[in-house]
Structure formats: structure tokens, C-alpha cells
Write an enzyme that holds these catalytic residues in place. Sequence first.
Site, PDB file in Angstrom:
ATOM      1  N   GLU A  80       0.878  -1.164   0.000  1.00  0.00           N
ATOM      2  CA  GLU A  80       0.000   0.000   0.000  1.00  0.00           C
ATOM      3  C   GLU A  80       0.914   1.211   0.000  1.00  0.00           C
ATOM      4  O   GLU A  80       1.832   1.293   0.825  1.00  0.00           O
ATOM      5  CB  GLU A  80      -0.896   0.041   1.251  1.00  0.00           C
ATOM      6  CG  GLU A  80      -1.859   1.223   1.183  1.00  0.00           C
ATOM      7  CD  GLU A  80      -2.663   1.467   2.463  1.00  0.00           C
ATOM      8  OE1 GLU A  80      -2.319   0.881   3.508  1.00  0.00           O
ATOM      9  OE2 GLU A  80      -3.625   2.252   2.402  1.00  0.00           O
TER      10      GLU A  80
ATOM     11  N   ARG B   7       6.032 -12.908   9.032  1.00  0.00           N
ATOM     12  CA  ARG B   7       6.721 -11.684   8.659  1.00  0.00           C
ATOM     13  C   ARG B   7       8.024 -11.590   9.435  1.00  0.00           C
ATOM     14  O   ARG B   7       8.230 -12.279  10.437  1.00  0.00           O
ATOM     15  CB  ARG B   7       5.846 -10.471   8.923  1.00  0.00           C
ATOM     16  CG  ARG B   7       5.410 -10.326  10.364  1.00  0.00           C
ATOM     17  CD  ARG B   7       4.400  -9.207  10.521  1.00  0.00           C
ATOM     18  NE  ARG B   7       4.958  -7.940  10.108  1.00  0.00           N
ATOM     19  CZ  ARG B   7       4.229  -6.880   9.788  1.00  0.00           C
ATOM     20  NH1 ARG B   7       2.901  -6.964   9.829  1.00  0.00           N
ATOM     21  NH2 ARG B   7       4.786  -5.750   9.456  1.00  0.00           N
TER      22      ARG B   7
ATOM     23  N   LYS C  15       5.108   0.043   9.316  1.00  0.00           N
ATOM     24  CA  LYS C  15       5.048   1.370   8.710  1.00  0.00           C
ATOM     25  C   LYS C  15       4.467   2.383   9.678  1.00  0.00           C
ATOM     26  O   LYS C  15       4.883   3.531   9.703  1.00  0.00           O
ATOM     27  CB  LYS C  15       4.218   1.311   7.426  1.00  0.00           C
ATOM     28  CG  LYS C  15       5.044   0.864   6.230  1.00  0.00           C
ATOM     29  CD  LYS C  15       4.311   1.079   4.922  1.00  0.00           C
ATOM     30  CE  LYS C  15       3.359  -0.047   4.636  1.00  0.00           C
ATOM     31  NZ  LYS C  15       2.800   0.024   3.277  1.00  0.00           N
TER      32      LYS C  15
END
Length: 575
Positions: A37, A271, A281
Site C-alpha cells: 500500500e 513476517r 510502517k
Amino acid sequence: MPEVNEKTEYMDFIREAVAEDLRTGRFKEVHTRFPPEPNGWLHIGHAKALFVDFGVAQDFGGKCNLRMDDTNPEKEDMEYVEAIQRDIKWLGFDWEDRLFFASDYYETLYELACKLIRKGLAYVDDLDEEQIKEYRGTNVPDKNNITYTPPGKNSPWRDRSIEENLDLFARMRAGEFPDGSKTLRAKIDMAHPNLLMRDPVMYRIRRMPHYRTGNTWCIYPMYDFAHPLSDAIEGITHSLCSLEYEIHRPLYDWFVSNCEVFPSRQIEFARLNITHTVLSKRWLLQLVREKKVSGWDDPRMPTIAGMRRRGYSAAGIRDFLGRIGIAKTDSMVDIQLLEHCIREDLNASAQRYMAVLNPVKLVIENWPQGRVEWLDAVNNPENPQAGMRKIPFSGTLYIERDDFRENPPPKYYRLYPGNQVRLRYGYIITCTGFDKDPATGEVTEIRCTYDPATKGGDAPDNRKVKGTIHWVSADHAVPFEARLYDYLFEAERPMEVSEGKTFIDNLSDHSLTVEKRAVAEPALRELAVGQTVQFERLGYFCKDPDSTNERAVFNRTVTLKDSWTKLEKKLLANG
RNA sequence: UGGGACGUAGGCAAGCGGUAAGCCUCCGGAUUUUGGUUCCGGCAUGCGCAGGUUCGAAUCCUGCCGUCCCAGCCA
């Protein structure tokens, strides 16, 4: 003729699954995608995803798309789209001509939503945010104060007719209703044990200009709806994502099957987490916004841009990514593994230079007045083809302040009164004395004599000189600024904080040390911004874009391994 | 609580019923004109725990325990 197997290639669980899909015919080819994104810069965690997405495609002769997953006008920006592309390219991954945007699919997505409405599988809901939450059936404490999850309740608007839903949805798109007043929901099962299946929201009304579609739309699709269908539109066979989406998979499959589109297979993996940093983020954005760092590309940031500016090599990062493996276990990788990979790559490739970070003057008493000799130095002992260079040597040099001790600790074999040491590529010297500032106690000058028979550093009599130190000729010294970095967080796990604290409180107060008096040999002038070199005995350094023609700035990428500092600490600790 | 996943060394991670790979860290030692590099050696009688099946179990079964994720009109 197929080659004889030299060794079985290591297969992680994803590659095994993909190979199985090919074997069984579930898919005829492999096509993956990397779907960031554009709401922040890429970090090393994304690099892992990139490595998996592009790596799996490559291993099976397939392709990997780059897709901006931009379905939320509130957070996305073109700045991020550009930064993301720059970083992926730099890392060495190539999406060729396949850059896509979920926002390009809005019209198709809208039609597919209508299709679900026509099938009686989606409806326009008038419940507000609070009510939706309440109807979903959230944690409720029972009489024993134990929370449980009761079944949800159907919305009173759940059974509107197909015609009414179609009309309402069209009017939502046309902007007839205020933000938040209506949503489009999938009609699944309000009693489903998986809360995501309790009539998830597919569209929300949000009047906000989108960075790509502007004011064309005032309704935006949610991730759970947009993602599987974007995958389908692109013909993605394997939709690889992180573990937190595992619970979304039934919903992913529900949309695929009910929209009757290409059935991508979602597979989840853990992850990346790394010690002494944060990989999200949201937290990185907070560091940027609150000016805790200079920007997304601050060399202390775990972002790709930060690492690049710091001097990390793409090859070193890729090597790291290959070593950590892919699995489903929540893991925390030691940052020292990353540093090891960087050192290993740079050791082989970086040119060597001599630089002194914290200089103190060294005067050679028996050096002929005014004499300058240009000595031969090896550019890279790991690579003979890197050649040689000349370094000026004179009677007044700078050496590292830490390479001299008035009172040496045990096992210290650098310079101290009466001791011999070799000046790298220069001469063997003997320390004859030193001066101190009476006020501060600081050593201001060190004196020594040199042995003319040891030019280049060789000892003709084979005497043992344990220490070799680096130096810079004072008259030829090129001043520069060195920025020395340490971990952004001293704690291994910065997010683990005590009551009332946040990870911000865990920020280290010495993650950056600036050495403004550093000096280097003249050859340093020739370096370009972005080049990473080794300053002998100190570490790898990368020329920063802040450099000017007058004054260079170097970032310390990573130190060399330093067994002396470790030993000294141990000696100190043991008294 | 419900649902979804995961537990192999200090940190990653192979192992897929035949007797615990490899890497980083750490600890020794050799070489060395970078206390770097390189090279040698050491580091799980045991795989979350307890039972069971089997000639044989990290691998299969049962039951516990622990950790993570979801309950945004974020992705």
C-alpha cells in the site's frame, strides 16, 4: 538431457506447495505479486516479502507483478509510489512492464459487487459504525465475568430486495448519502465463529480525493473485497502474504468463489522481525513525523532507503533474506546476522582507505625536516585486481586517539611510552614521549622515532611487532564529517515497554555520534556519493548526499568486528 | 471466551518413522602489516510437557501447557 542433481535444492514450505500445485495441475504456471500500500516507505520486512514473491516466481519460471494496493484515499500518496519503485529496483527485483494499481480496478470491482448483490449475497446496510460493531457480537463478559463471543445479530437492513440494494448502491456511488451513513456488506453468516465472516463490509462512503482517481469515487472497496479480486484480475496463482491474513483466507476464498473469478491460492508466511528495531510502517511513520529521525531515509531507519543511504549493499541484504528462511513460526532475527551479511559482502568489494576519526598529533622526531614519501598501499587485500595506490607519509601524522594509552591495560599492543608499533604501510616507530594539556589532562601530542630500515612496514630483522595502526599525514589530511550510528533502540524488543511507556521512550540517546574533526588520506576526495568503502581498522563507510565540494560526510555503515573492544570490556568488568 | 495458527540450541532453521543439517551469536586455538579476513575446534543423550502406538518417534495418536493473530467503515 537433464543435469544430474548436484545437490537437492532447499525447498521451503511455500515452494513445496507451489510445486505440488504444478504437479497436480491446480495451476499450469506460477504468477505472484507484491502488493504494497503506498502509505509509507518500504522496510526490510517488505524486502523479505519481495524476496519471497519474486523468488518463488523466478524459481518456477513465472512472473511477479508489482501492484499498489491503494484502496484507502486517506493514507496514500504518489510520493510513496515513487519511493517504493525506487527501492524495489535498487534491491534488484524487476516487475518489467507489470506495474498495476488496485485503483485501476475500481470499476470492475464495482461491477463484481453488483454481481454479488444480484446473487443475493450483498446488501446495503444503514447501520452506523458503532451499531455494526455491536451487531457483530464482540467480547461480552458473562455472569462469571468471563468474556465470550456470542453469535452476532442480523442487521435489520439485511433482507432488502435485490432491486433496492442495486439502487441504493448506485446512489451510494453517486454521492447521495453522507460519509459513514451506509455500507455495502457481504451477506455471509452473522453467527460464524470467524468474526471476519460476519457480513464483512465491502464498501464504505468516504469523500476524500484519492491520489490517483481524484474525486471520481466517493465509495472505496475494503481490502478483503479488493484483494482477492485484484489477484484474480491479474491471474495471480499464488497470493503470498503474512500470517495475520491467515484468518482472512476463508473470506478470500468466499469472494473468489461467489464472484466466480480466477481462483488464486493464498499462502501465508511469518513476517520478519529484527532485534533493536521496529518493522511496521505505522511506527516508522511516527518516528518520521515526530522528527525522531531525519526522514524515511535516515541511515538508522530499517527502511530500504535508510539502509541504502547507510551503505548497506543490495547483495548483502539479499544474502540475509536468503539465510533467514521462510516459515510460519513467529520469529525475531538477530540484527547481527544482517550485519554479518553486510560485512561479508563489503569485505569482498569495498576499497580500503585510511581515515582517523578522532585524531591526535604524532610527531616523528628523527624524520628529515620537510620530507614527504609516497608509500604503496593495497586497495583491497581480498581482491588483487583492485590494485594499489600511493599514500603520503611525513614527519607529522594524525593517529586515532584510542590507539595511544599513557597507561596501557593488559594485552594492549598499540602505542604507549616505550612501545613499538607499525604504521600501516609506513614504518615501525617507538614511542618516546607525549604532552598533555595540564588543564584538561588531554593528550595533545605524541612523540616517537622511526626505524628507516622498516619502510613499507616490513621488519628486516623479523622482529615481532604486534600492533599495526592507521594514520594520516597532517599536511595532506582531508577533513570530513563522520556520522557514527548505533542501534535506534538499545532494547532488543523496543515494543516491549512498561506501563505507561511507548516504544518512543525506548529510543537510544546515542544512536548517532558525529565526528566533525575526522581526517583522511587524499584519495578520499575521489569518492562519489553513495560509494561504500572500508576505513581500515574502523569499519565500512558510505559517502552521504549531504556532502559538499568543500566537505564530505561519511556514514558508518557497520564497524569491523572488534575483538579488542570486547576483550577490554571483559578485562574492565573483571577489574 | 470463540475462531485461526505456531512451539527443534541464546537467535534463525532443516528434518516428512531409521537414531538431531546448516547459518548467526558465543567460547577456544592457528595464520595475519586491518585486534579485519581466512582456517580449525567446541556449543541439543535431546526436539514445549505427559502419556500411548511401534523393533524403532522430533516425525503417528491422545491430553495438557505456552506464545502469536482476529473482533476497523485500515491494509
